[in-house]
Design a protein around this motif. Structure first.
Motif, mmCIF file in Angstrom:
data_model
loop_
_atom_site.group_PDB
_atom_site.id
_atom_site.type_symbol
_atom_site.label_atom_id
_atom_site.label_comp_id
_atom_site.label_asym_id
_atom_site.label_seq_id
_atom_site.Cartn_x
_atom_site.Cartn_y
_atom_site.Cartn_z
ATOM 1 N N TYR A 53 68.875 31.248 83.162
ATOM 2 C CA TYR A 53 68.501 32.624 82.901
ATOM 3 C C TYR A 53 69.011 33.512 84.026
ATOM 4 O O TYR A 53 69.026 33.109 85.201
ATOM 5 C CB TYR A 53 66.984 32.780 82.834
ATOM 6 C CG TYR A 53 66.413 32.676 81.443
ATOM 7 C CD1 TYR A 53 66.466 33.750 80.567
ATOM 8 C CD2 TYR A 53 65.806 31.503 81.005
ATOM 9 C CE1 TYR A 53 65.927 33.675 79.291
ATOM 10 C CE2 TYR A 53 65.270 31.411 79.732
ATOM 11 C CZ TYR A 53 65.334 32.506 78.881
ATOM 12 O OH TYR A 53 64.811 32.423 77.619
ATOM 13 N N PRO B 117 71.748 27.102 76.852
ATOM 14 C CA PRO B 117 70.590 26.215 76.724
ATOM 15 C C PRO B 117 70.892 25.049 75.797
ATOM 16 O O PRO B 117 71.768 25.129 74.930
ATOM 17 C CB PRO B 117 69.538 27.133 76.101
ATOM 18 C CG PRO B 117 70.336 28.070 75.248
ATOM 19 C CD PRO B 117 71.594 28.338 76.047
ATOM 20 N N GLY C 281 71.729 25.073 80.929
ATOM 21 C CA GLY C 281 71.120 26.354 80.624
ATOM 22 C C GLY C 281 70.598 27.074 81.854
ATOM 23 O O GLY C 281 70.171 26.447 82.829
ATOM 24 N N PHE D 164 72.719 32.535 67.960
ATOM 25 C CA PHE D 164 71.298 32.769 67.670
ATOM 26 C C PHE D 164 71.121 34.126 67.010
ATOM 27 O O PHE D 164 70.093 34.773 67.148
ATOM 28 C CB PHE D 164 70.490 32.674 68.975
ATOM 29 C CG PHE D 164 68.989 32.672 68.790
ATOM 30 C CD1 PHE D 164 68.355 31.705 68.026
ATOM 31 C CD2 PHE D 164 68.222 33.652 69.386
ATOM 32 C CE1 PHE D 164 66.969 31.720 67.847
ATOM 33 C CE2 PHE D 164 66.829 33.666 69.237
ATOM 34 C CZ PHE D 164 66.213 32.702 68.458
ATOM 35 N N CYS E 167 67.723 26.728 71.660
ATOM 36 C CA CYS E 167 67.207 28.089 71.530
ATOM 37 C C CYS E 167 66.967 28.287 70.047
ATOM 38 O O CYS E 167 67.919 28.383 69.257
ATOM 39 C CB CYS E 167 68.190 29.118 72.072
ATOM 40 S SG CYS E 167 67.637 30.831 71.885
ATOM 41 N N GLU E 168 65.700 28.319 69.648
ATOM 42 C CA GLU E 168 65.369 28.356 68.226
ATOM 43 C C GLU E 168 64.091 29.136 68.015
ATOM 44 O O GLU E 168 63.298 29.344 68.940
ATOM 45 C CB GLU E 168 65.203 26.931 67.681
ATOM 46 C CG GLU E 168 64.078 26.147 68.351
ATOM 47 C CD GLU E 168 63.949 24.728 67.841
ATOM 48 O OE1 GLU E 168 64.639 24.379 66.873
ATOM 49 O OE2 GLU E 168 63.142 23.963 68.435
ATOM 50 N N LEU F 94 70.081 34.614 78.539
ATOM 51 C CA LEU F 94 69.995 33.163 78.461
ATOM 52 C C LEU F 94 71.375 32.613 78.138
ATOM 53 O O LEU F 94 71.965 32.959 77.113
ATOM 54 C CB LEU F 94 68.999 32.749 77.378
ATOM 55 C CG LEU F 94 68.945 31.267 77.004
ATOM 56 C CD1 LEU F 94 68.496 30.413 78.197
ATOM 57 C CD2 LEU F 94 68.019 31.050 75.803
ATOM 58 N N VAL G 66 59.849 31.871 70.161
ATOM 59 C CA VAL G 66 61.172 31.456 70.600
ATOM 60 C C VAL G 66 61.000 30.252 71.506
ATOM 61 O O VAL G 66 60.271 30.314 72.506
ATOM 62 C CB VAL G 66 61.903 32.586 71.350
ATOM 63 C CG1 VAL G 66 63.271 32.094 71.837
ATOM 64 C CG2 VAL G 66 62.053 33.813 70.465
ATOM 65 N N SER H 290 72.132 38.451 70.161
ATOM 66 C CA SER H 290 72.800 37.203 70.529
ATOM 67 C C SER H 290 74.286 37.490 70.681
ATOM 68 O O SER H 290 75.055 37.336 69.723
ATOM 69 C CB SER H 290 72.566 36.123 69.466
ATOM 70 O OG SER H 290 73.225 34.912 69.822
ATOM 71 N N ARG I 247 73.554 33.389 74.932
ATOM 72 C CA ARG I 247 72.956 32.995 73.669
ATOM 73 C C ARG I 247 71.932 34.031 73.199
ATOM 74 O O ARG I 247 71.846 34.336 72.016
ATOM 75 C CB ARG I 247 72.272 31.633 73.820
ATOM 76 C CG ARG I 247 71.674 31.046 72.549
ATOM 77 C CD ARG I 247 72.730 30.436 71.654
ATOM 78 N NE ARG I 247 73.497 29.417 72.371
ATOM 79 C CZ ARG I 247 73.152 28.130 72.478
ATOM 80 N NH1 ARG I 247 72.044 27.696 71.907
ATOM 81 N NH2 ARG I 247 73.917 27.281 73.133
ATOM 82 N N LEU I 248 71.123 34.538 74.152
ATOM 83 C CA LEU I 248 70.073 35.486 73.799
ATOM 84 C C LEU I 248 69.903 36.490 74.924
ATOM 85 O O LEU I 248 69.788 36.106 76.086
ATOM 86 C CB LEU I 248 68.748 34.760 73.559
ATOM 87 C CG LEU I 248 67.499 35.621 73.354
ATOM 88 C CD1 LEU I 248 67.625 36.479 72.099
ATOM 89 C CD2 LEU I 248 66.242 34.758 73.306
ATOM 90 N N VAL J 108 62.790 27.551 73.951
ATOM 91 C CA VAL J 108 63.980 27.353 74.779
ATOM 92 C C VAL J 108 63.816 26.088 75.611
ATOM 93 O O VAL J 108 62.782 25.889 76.254
ATOM 94 C CB VAL J 108 64.216 28.559 75.722
ATOM 95 C CG1 VAL J 108 65.379 28.279 76.672
ATOM 96 C CG2 VAL J 108 64.465 29.827 74.917
#
Length: 272
Positions: free
Chosen positions: A74, A104, A72, A32, A107-108, A101, A64, A27, A89-90, A66
């Motif tokens: 990609y 977003p 957000g 993240f 993102c978790e 990414l 994951v 991240s 973020r990722l 998103v």
């Protein structure tokens, strides 16, 4: 905000690049970091979408989750991956690809129970094999809420956004202000089936086209539509322009804080 077909395309791209392989995760932004550390070194067993939600399933059965939201996006590329640019973020890396990414809404990292809770609060997705139109119909048939609002409620139907909402109601000749409980079951079935076809085409083509063959620019001898939000459409963002079917004027009105587009001739009051 990306509509459901875009998220299904993202799931397919993750599956193609990383599915069944060990992934690296960092991240660069730091927001993240703990989640990325948990993902790093795991096998990404599968990528899936439910409506506007992307789920990347890991070997330890966590996922994951998103949700891109409005900002957000990609960016995919090969290896070696360049230095991260902006607020990434990722970043996932695999054998030959990377995915960044940015921005977003969500993102978790979700436990299996969290994935179930997410799916339970979402309506059926017309792009999923397990999508059940009857489940949505039970909600729609009991409420005075206008069908145009219901189609944007992700707890009723997951995936459609403002474009598919406007276009499918036009194609089915339904008054967007019609209360859900006044919509016939047969018409709802036609709306669902049409959404499934239109959105599947969106997955294939990577853009939203909703006009029938007889209303394409080539068939009608008209200039192609120029708009960053999609391809050829009947009413979306065409307020004040002539309807491609009847020649009447396409109208717009704000409904639930979003602009709704419709043709009052092809979608007369009360039709549904």
């Amino acid at each position: 905000m990306p509509e459901g077909h875009t998220v299904h395309r993202l799931a397919a791209e993750h599956q193609r690049m990383f599915g069944g392989r060990v992934v690296g995760a960092v991240s660069p932004q730091g927001r993240f970091a703990e989640g990325a550390a948990a993902v790093d070194g795991q096998v990404l067993e599968g990528a899936d979408a439910h409506g506007k939600h992307l789920l990347l399933r890991l070997a330890d059965e966590r996922s994951v989750h998103v949700h891109l939201g409005i900002y957000g996006k990609y960016v995919f590329g090969g290896l070696p991956a360049p230095e991260p640019v902006g607020v990434v973020r990722l970043r996932l890396t695999g054998e030959a690809h990377h995915a960044d990414l940015r921005g977003p809404n969500v993102c978790e990292l979700l436990e299996p129970g969290g994935v179930k809770l997410l799916r339970d609060r979402l309506g059926p997705d017309p792009l999923r094999a397990d999508g059940d139109p009857g489940r949505a119909w039970r909600r729609i048939s009991r409420t005075r809420t206008p069908i145009a609002v219901l189609l944007m409620d992700q707890s009723v139907v997951a995936g459609p956004g403002n474009i598919y909402r406007a276009e499918v109601l036009f194609r089915q000749g339904v008054d967007p202000r019609l209360p859900g409980r006044r919509l016939s079951a047969e018409r709802w079935g036609a709306i669902w089936d049409d959404l499934a076809v239109l959105m599947a085409e969106g997955v294939r083509a990577g853009r939203i086209d909703t006009v029938r063959p007889e209303h394409t620019p080539e068939a009608m001898g008209r200039p192609p539509r120029v708009d960053g939000h999609g391809g050829e459409v009947y009413v979306y963002r065409r307020a004040g322009q002539p309807c491609l079917v009847c020649g009447g004027v396409v109208r717009t009105v704000e409904v639930a804080s979003r602009n709704l587009f419709w043709c009052p001739v092809c979608q007369p009051p009360g039709r549904g």
